[in-house]
Every structure is written in C-alpha cells, then in structure tokens.
Design a protein around this motif. Sequence first.
Motif, PDB file in Angstrom:
ATOM      1  N   GLY A 213     113.301 104.965  29.462  1.00 52.33           N
ATOM      2  CA  GLY A 213     114.661 104.945  28.901  1.00 52.33           C
ATOM      3  C   GLY A 213     115.699 104.741  29.987  1.00 52.33           C
ATOM      4  N   VAL A 214     115.481 105.425  31.121  1.00 54.48           N
ATOM      5  CA  VAL A 214     116.433 105.294  32.225  1.00 54.48           C
ATOM      6  C   VAL A 214     116.429 103.860  32.758  1.00 54.48           C
ATOM      7  N   ILE A 215     115.216 103.274  32.876  1.00 56.08           N
ATOM      8  CA  ILE A 215     115.137 101.887  33.348  1.00 56.08           C
ATOM      9  C   ILE A 215     115.907 100.963  32.418  1.00 56.08           C
ATOM     10  N   LYS A 216     115.712 101.188  31.108  1.00 53.26           N
ATOM     11  CA  LYS A 216     116.456 100.376  30.140  1.00 53.26           C
ATOM     12  C   LYS A 216     117.945 100.478  30.369  1.00 53.26           C
ATOM     13  N   SER A 217     118.442 101.713  30.529  1.00 55.86           N
ATOM     14  CA  SER A 217     119.901 101.838  30.642  1.00 55.86           C
ATOM     15  C   SER A 217     120.401 101.257  31.955  1.00 55.86           C
ATOM     16  N   ILE A 218     119.565 101.295  32.995  1.00 55.78           N
ATOM     17  CA  ILE A 218     119.990 100.663  34.254  1.00 55.78           C
ATOM     18  C   ILE A 218     120.130  99.158  34.055  1.00 55.78           C
ATOM     19  N   VAL A 219     119.132  98.563  33.367  1.00 58.48           N
ATOM     20  CA  VAL A 219     119.198  97.121  33.092  1.00 58.48           C
ATOM     21  C   VAL A 219     120.433  96.788  32.257  1.00 58.48           C
ATOM     22  N   PHE A 220     120.677  97.585  31.209  1.00 59.27           N
ATOM     23  CA  PHE A 220     121.840  97.309  30.351  1.00 59.27           C
ATOM     24  C   PHE A 220     123.147  97.447  31.128  1.00 59.27           C
ATOM     25  N   GLY A 221     123.212  98.459  31.983  1.00 53.83           N
ATOM     26  CA  GLY A 221     124.433  98.665  32.771  1.00 53.83           C
ATOM     27  C   GLY A 221     124.691  97.480  33.682  1.00 53.83           C
ATOM     28  N   PHE A 222     123.628  97.000  34.291  1.00 49.74           N
ATOM     29  CA  PHE A 222     123.714  95.847  35.185  1.00 49.74           C
ATOM     30  C   PHE A 222     124.236  94.624  34.428  1.00 49.74           C
ATOM     31  N   VAL A 223     123.572  94.342  33.292  1.00 48.09           N
ATOM     32  CA  VAL A 223     123.917  93.128  32.538  1.00 48.09           C
ATOM     33  C   VAL A 223     125.324  93.216  31.946  1.00 48.09           C
ATOM     34  N   THR A 224     125.651  94.381  31.367  1.00 44.83           N
ATOM     35  CA  THR A 224     126.962  94.510  30.730  1.00 44.83           C
ATOM     36  C   THR A 224     128.088  94.383  31.752  1.00 44.83           C
ATOM     37  N   SER A 225     127.933  95.056  32.891  1.00 45.13           N
ATOM     38  CA  SER A 225     128.991  94.969  33.907  1.00 45.13           C
ATOM     39  C   SER A 225     129.120  93.550  34.427  1.00 45.13           C
ATOM     40  N   TRP A 226     127.983  92.902  34.621  1.00 42.86           N
ATOM     41  CA  TRP A 226     127.995  91.522  35.107  1.00 42.86           C
ATOM     42  C   TRP A 226     128.745  90.625  34.125  1.00 42.86           C
ATOM     43  N   ILE A 227     128.352  90.705  32.847  1.00 44.71           N
ATOM     44  CA  ILE A 227     128.995  89.854  31.844  1.00 44.71           C
ATOM     45  C   ILE A 227     130.491  90.129  31.795  1.00 44.71           C
ATOM     46  N   ALA A 228     130.852  91.415  31.745  1.00 39.95           N
ATOM     47  CA  ALA A 228     132.269  91.759  31.592  1.00 39.95           C
ATOM     48  C   ALA A 228     133.092  91.231  32.759  1.00 39.95           C
ATOM     49  N   LEU A 229     132.598  91.443  33.971  1.00 46.53           N
ATOM     50  CA  LEU A 229     133.379  91.031  35.140  1.00 46.53           C
ATOM     51  C   LEU A 229     133.411  89.523  35.285  1.00 46.53           C
ATOM     52  N   PHE A 230     132.278  88.875  35.010  1.00 41.42           N
ATOM     53  CA  PHE A 230     132.254  87.421  35.140  1.00 41.42           C
ATOM     54  C   PHE A 230     133.156  86.759  34.099  1.00 41.42           C
ATOM     55  N   ALA A 245     137.921  85.570  26.268  1.00 37.16           N
ATOM     56  CA  ALA A 245     136.957  86.103  27.222  1.00 37.16           C
ATOM     57  C   ALA A 245     136.556  87.521  26.832  1.00 37.16           C
ATOM     58  N   THR A 246     137.528  88.305  26.366  1.00 34.66           N
ATOM     59  CA  THR A 246     137.234  89.681  25.969  1.00 34.66           C
ATOM     60  C   THR A 246     136.267  89.691  24.790  1.00 34.66           C
ATOM     61  N   THR A 247     136.531  88.804  23.819  1.00 34.08           N
ATOM     62  CA  THR A 247     135.620  88.714  22.679  1.00 34.08           C
ATOM     63  C   THR A 247     134.216  88.335  23.145  1.00 34.08           C
ATOM     64  N   ARG A 248     134.158  87.324  24.025  1.00 36.82           N
ATOM     65  CA  ARG A 248     132.847  86.877  24.506  1.00 36.82           C
ATOM     66  C   ARG A 248     132.107  88.014  25.202  1.00 36.82           C
ATOM     67  N   THR A 249     132.843  88.838  25.948  1.00 37.44           N
ATOM     68  CA  THR A 249     132.196  89.954  26.632  1.00 37.44           C
ATOM     69  C   THR A 249     131.465  90.843  25.642  1.00 37.44           C
ATOM     70  N   VAL A 250     132.171  91.217  24.563  1.00 38.57           N
ATOM     71  CA  VAL A 250     131.568  92.149  23.615  1.00 38.57           C
ATOM     72  C   VAL A 250     130.386  91.484  22.911  1.00 38.57           C
ATOM     73  N   VAL A 251     130.582  90.222  22.470  1.00 38.82           N
ATOM     74  CA  VAL A 251     129.520  89.537  21.729  1.00 38.82           C
ATOM     75  C   VAL A 251     128.303  89.289  22.625  1.00 38.82           C
ATOM     76  N   ASN A 252     128.542  88.712  23.801  1.00 40.06           N
ATOM     77  CA  ASN A 252     127.409  88.402  24.684  1.00 40.06           C
ATOM     78  C   ASN A 252     126.712  89.659  25.175  1.00 40.06           C
ATOM     79  N   SER A 253     127.476  90.714  25.438  1.00 38.01           N
ATOM     80  CA  SER A 253     126.843  91.964  25.867  1.00 38.01           C
ATOM     81  C   SER A 253     125.937  92.487  24.767  1.00 38.01           C
TER      82      SER A 253
END
Lengths: 272, 275
Positions: A213-230, A245-253
């Motif tokens: 579970g922790v590994i999953k949340s680390i992966v999600f944290g990585f991907v979500t932060s990456w998408i949001a900032l990019f 861009a804000t909409t895309r962040t939520v949808v793509n995340s």
Amino acid sequence: MRLLPCTLNLKLMTEFLQQLGQNTRTSFTKLGRGSFFLLQTLSGTLSVLIRPRLLLNQMYSVGVLSFLIITISGLFVGMVLGLQGYYVLSDFGAEETLGVMVAASLVRELGPVVSALLFAGRAGSALTAEIGLMKATEQLSGMEMMAVDPIKRIITPRFLAGFLSMPLLAALFSAIGVIGGQMVGSGLLGVDDGAYWSQMQANMDFRDDILNGVIKSIVFGFVTSWIALFEGYDAIPTSEGVSRATTRTVVNSAFSILGLDFILTVFMFGDN
Amino acid sequence: MDNSAIPQNSLVSVQNLSFSRGNKKIFDDISLEFERGKITAIMGPSGTGKTTLLKLIGGQLFPAQGTITVDGNNVHRLRRTELYNLRKRMGMLFQSGALLTDMSVFDNVAFPLREHTHLPESMIRTLVLMKLQAVGLRGARKLMPNELSGGMARRIALARAIALDPMMIMYDEPFTGQDPISKGALVHLIKSLNTILGLTSIVVSHDVHETAAIADYIYVISEGKVVGQGTPKEIEQSESEWVQQFMTGAADGPAHFHYPAKDYVDDLLSTGKRY
C-alpha cells in the motif's frame, strides 16, 4: 461521376490519418517535454535538501493543509466499509472478520487510491494554478532573469513535498478509516471489539499488505505531483490556458492513478 | 569569435540578428549597439518584438541567426552557469513588475540577495532599505504585491533589479499604463539611477515623449528592421516618413491603419460566407 464516392472516401481517410499522425506527434512531444521537465526537477533535489526551509513551507501547504479533507473522507469511507462489510459478512456468520475486511480494503486499495484522488483535487489543482499563474505573470521568467533557476527554486520543493506527503496522507486515511470501521462495526452493529482488532492483527501482513500500500501511494504521489507541476509549467499563460491546465491535472491524475493502481495490483497481488 | 566588428565602447552588441515566431519574421537581420553608461531606447509600435529583443539579450530565447554580445560574452554560446553569472550583472524590469506574489515588498527586494549572497540578515536589511529608499518606497516595505498600485509595483521591481548592483538594466515598457505622476517618477528614476550608479540602460518603449526625454540614443524598429536611429534630436528631424508617423502619432501613413484585407466593397458583397 462513379468515381466520386471513392475519391471522397480517400480524402476522408487521408484527413483521418493526418489528424491521427498529428495527435500522436503532439502527445509524444508533450511526453518528451514532460520527461525532460521531470529530469530537471529531480536534478534540483540536492539544492533543496540544503535549504530544508523551502521544502518545509511546501510540505505545509501541500500536506498539512490537506489534513482535514483526508481525515474526514477517511472516517466516512471506513464507516461505510464497516456497514457494507457487516451486511455481507453476517450472511455467512463471519462478522468477526470485519476488521480484516476493513483494514485490507483500506490499506491495499482505498487508502492509497482515494487519498491520491483527493490529493489531486485538493493539492494538485492548486499547484497547477499557482505555477500557471506564476508563468502568466512573468514571475518564472523574472526569476530566470535574476539568475535563479525557477525549476530548482519553485518546482523541486513542491514536487518533493507532494511526493513525501502522499504516503503520509494515505497512511492517515487508512488509520482513520480503520477507526471509522470499528466505530460502526463494534459500536453500532455489535461486532466483538476484541475480535475486530485481533482478527486484523492476525491476518494482515506487513510486507504483503502495508508495504504494498505504501509503495502504491509513493507511486501515486510521484505521478500526481509530476502531472500537476508539469501542467502548470506547460500551461498557455492566459486565464483560459491556466483553467484548462487545472482541469487536465485533475483528469489526467485520476486516469493515471486508477490505471497505475490496476497495474500495480496485478504485480503485487496477482500471484496469490 | 570575431570581436573586431564590435565598437570599443559598447556593452551590448546585437549583430545581424534574425528571429522568427512561427512564420512571422520578428527580426530580419538587424544590428544594434548599446553604449556603456548611456540610455539607449528601442522604440516602435506594439507587436514589433521589443520584449522579444530583451529576452534574446537575456538569453531566454535563441536567435535563428546572428550574435548578441554582452560585455564581451556571446550570450548564446555560454554554458548555463556562465549565463547565470552574467545574468546576475543584468537587471531586468518586466512590464508587469513580475514581483513574487507570495512575498512582501521587503522579501521581494531581498530575494536576489538571499539567493546569490551569503550576507547576514542585518546586512541584507540595510541593503534592502537603501534600494527601497532609492525608489522612494522605504515606507512600503511591509506591503504585499497585491496591495501596491501599478506604478509602485514597478518601482519595487526596479529596486529589486538594482539589488545586486548590476552593470545594466533592461526596461520593458516602463511607462505603459502609468498615470502622469508615476510616469514622471519613473522617468526621473531611470535617468538618475543611470547617472548615479553608472549603469547602462536599455529602454524598450512606445511612449515617445517620456523616452525621448531621457534617451541618449534611439533606435526605431518596425517590421523587423531598424527604420531610424540617432539622438532624440536627430530622430525628431528625421526625414523618414515612417519615423515621422510614429513620433507624431498620425493614424495613417506608411504604417497603415487597416490590417491587410481584400477590397472593402467586394468583401461586403460576397454574401454566403460566414467570415
């Protein structure tokens, strides 16, 4: 005249192929820009670790300020799991195992996934809008002209903050959820309190359940932060561009979280 | 690199520069010289890429052709760290001010000092107050950027631009959207900072009177070419119709009032089309 439908078809076909080619190219270019952006972001890690104050400030706004939404959602998800689990399990006379069911669902799936979805909505969208507006108001470009690398100074601390906060928030979500399940299960529906906890303790595995579970949340944290900032950094610097861009962040995340969750689950739990 | 073509006294030298955006040619083989210790103005109508020129000089954009030399360094051949070191000696004032909105005025001016020096906080305070005093806003140091008027924001941004005592400052449309009093204050500031600090200033503007009042040398740019250059006096007396139109603000002339279009009557009569 007889040739006409054929040429028309050909024209439509060419147009379709052109469009397809163009879209593919745009997507791949974006992916390339995104990967390059990620590399630049990661290369700033050391300079952020030297100045932990930058990181702490961001951990506060990304992590601590998401506390409330995560706690409340965790509590309700746990309570619903307690109710639904009890109805199903009591049909088989197995309501003592309610604790296992609640904890396993939370720690393996709902904790990481739901908290990541909430995180994308609460913190990810805020990050995109913040970075996008900084770009639109020339703050990023101004920083560059002051010889300060905006990626190292602005992006990397936010990225690390998101990446480190996510597992903590997911753990909080699961913990509160387990308490919520207990409140409903033993407080309201009369499952034995001792059975709830001891069954959970006996059947939950640290490596199989909690660590995965922790590994999953680390992966999600990585991907979500990456998408949001990019998305923020890559946004067209107008009000419409930032809102898109804000909409895309939520949808793509959301897509990435759910898709990656499936893949990770296959690898983690596929063989038993 | 061949430096022989660059006049001795010029701090920034732009040679044979070409730059395009999409299909639009923004600069077409232009050459400009910016002398040390002088205020040089780039004038021209909106959309002629004046801001682009500053970004090219600052190394944020890459030219398609030509070289830009700042203090003997070819900006676009520098390594990243060298470019950043050069930028520490170049100040830039953005049109919007580009203040960091999550920091107070004081922290904004202190920002470059904190990022690039290891000075103690007490020294930073002294320096920041000196810079703020120079722009007349020492009393506003506790305000946040959203509490400032446009003119104040630009003066704070100016204080920030001189925080590291640069050798030059680039002003991007410093007078646009300012009331007459702010304009006057900025004109006075640009002139006096240039003299007192011995700076080299590049002012990009389309405000004819304010700019002509302080500039030592003026380039007038239109459609990617230099259409006129000289001291403000020479520019005023220029025989180029184009420069005359720009300086006097006539609606029609070599620069047309109408965006290129097909014949008006034909356009009105061609019904059935949406556009």
